[in-house]
Design an enzyme around this catalytic site. Structure first.
Site, mmCIF file in Angstrom:
data_model
loop_
_atom_site.group_PDB
_atom_site.id
_atom_site.type_symbol
_atom_site.label_atom_id
_atom_site.label_comp_id
_atom_site.label_asym_id
_atom_site.label_seq_id
_atom_site.Cartn_x
_atom_site.Cartn_y
_atom_site.Cartn_z
ATOM 1 N N CYS A 55 58.348 -0.378 -64.775
ATOM 2 C CA CYS A 55 59.117 -0.319 -66.023
ATOM 3 C C CYS A 55 60.554 -0.645 -65.664
ATOM 4 C CB CYS A 55 59.033 1.082 -66.624
ATOM 5 S SG CYS A 55 60.146 1.322 -68.028
ATOM 6 N N CYS A 67 60.502 -7.037 -69.131
ATOM 7 C CA CYS A 67 59.902 -5.839 -69.710
ATOM 8 C C CYS A 67 58.452 -5.808 -69.235
ATOM 9 C CB CYS A 67 59.955 -5.928 -71.238
ATOM 10 S SG CYS A 67 59.079 -4.599 -72.086
HETATM 11 N N1 DGL Z 1 61.429 -1.883 -70.702
HETATM 12 C C1 DGL Z 1 60.105 -1.394 -70.979
HETATM 13 C C2 DGL Z 1 59.183 -1.728 -69.808
HETATM 14 O O1 DGL Z 1 59.598 -2.276 -68.805
HETATM 15 C C3 DGL Z 1 60.092 0.102 -71.233
HETATM 16 C C4 DGL Z 1 60.727 0.524 -72.545
HETATM 17 C C5 DGL Z 1 59.774 0.466 -73.727
HETATM 18 O O2 DGL Z 1 58.821 1.270 -73.803
HETATM 19 O O3 DGL Z 1 59.954 -0.393 -74.568
HETATM 20 O O4 DGL Z 1 58.000 -1.479 -69.894
#
Ligand code: DGL
Length: 275
Positions: free
Chosen positions: A189, A74
């Protein structure tokens, strides 16, 4: 002692794109994945909250599931909570920002890099700093509408393409205003790899799309391969494979997760990490 178990953590399903890349490179490892779906999105929350959520999730994977390594799949948690996670668990932790920036550095010829990410990741300027450390210039753009569109499954929808084109136009204008000539776009992301086809259609010719999931998996595999392959067989009870946990609707996770993982996620277990 922890077995050869790799813990992979994301705020939601997006990190399954990283898990997919990890599992391809380390088919001999056992993976435990936690999607903190009850508290998604992290990208619009404060650093303090993100750090608390991420540390709790990391503890679950290490203390309850026996993970000996953690991959923070993440970008938001990697950008804002890496130190909190490292303080919370006594195992090596790999985030996605450094491998993503490293991959951009290898790719770019102009030294100018564009990054798209959540609001929190962009506000942290973690990518800009990682680029700067490598002698690159980076412009970052928060794209808050993309995660909900992807979660909705609109990965080939004309509305998503329209939104994406607006974000990219703004980003390109910002880069041009700063006198930059970007030839690389980092997907900051873990949801965005699902838009890869669309992104490749929308970026100007000569711009390469970098998926930090692939870069992270490569780095993790390099770091873990030797040690973990030695551990396999030396410890019992840890069969290779993937086991997924979520903090909210497992039915939704099972239904949507396959899009990110590339195959069925199997049975997902519900966990409660508190509020
Ligand atoms: N998976 C998150 C990232 O890579 C995006 C989703 C979220 O905002 O929690 O930043």
């Amino acid at each position: 002692m922890s077995g050869p178990v790799v813990g992979v953590f994301d705020s939601g399903f997006g990190g399954l794109t990283v898990l997919r890349a990890l599992a391809e490179r380390m088919p001999w490892a056992r993976f435990v994945f936690l999607g903190d779906t009850a508290r998604l999105p992290y990208g619009s929350k404060s650093q303090r909250t993100i750090a608390r959520y991420a540390a709790e999730s990391a503890r679950f994977l290490v203390e309850k599931q026996g993970a000996g390594y953690l991959v923070i799949a993440c970008n938001t948690a990697s950008a804002l909570a890496l130190e909190a996670i490292e303080a919370a668990v006594a195992v090596p932790v790999l985030g996605v920002i450094e491998p993503g920036a490293e991959a951009a550095a290898k790719q770019t010829k102009t030294g100018d890099v564009m990054v798209i990410a959540t609001e929190a990741t962009v506000a942290s300027h973690a990518y800009a700093a990682a680029c700067q450390r490598r002698g690159l210039r980076g412009v970052e753009k928060a794209c808050p509408l993309l995660v909900p569109l992807i979660e909705e499954g609109w990965t080939e929808h004309s509305v998503t393409e329209q939104v994406l084109r607006i974000y990219l136009d703004e980003l390109l204008a910002e880069a041009a205003g700063a006198g930059q000539h970007p030839d690389t776009l980092v997907l900051g992301c873990t949801h965005y790899p699902l838009l890869r086809g669309m992104l490749e259609r929308c970026v100007p010719e000569g711009v390469t799309v970098i998926d930090s999931a692939e870069a992270t998996a490569r780095r993790a595999a390099e770091a873990m391969q030797e040690e973990m392959s030695q551990r396999v067989g030396a410890e019992s009870g840890n069969q290779p494979g993937i086991c997924c946990f979520a903090t909210d609707s497992v039915a939704k996770f099972e239904r949507l997760g396959s899009r990110f993982l590339g195959h069925a996620v199997g049975e997902v277990e519900l966990v409660d990490l508190g509020g």
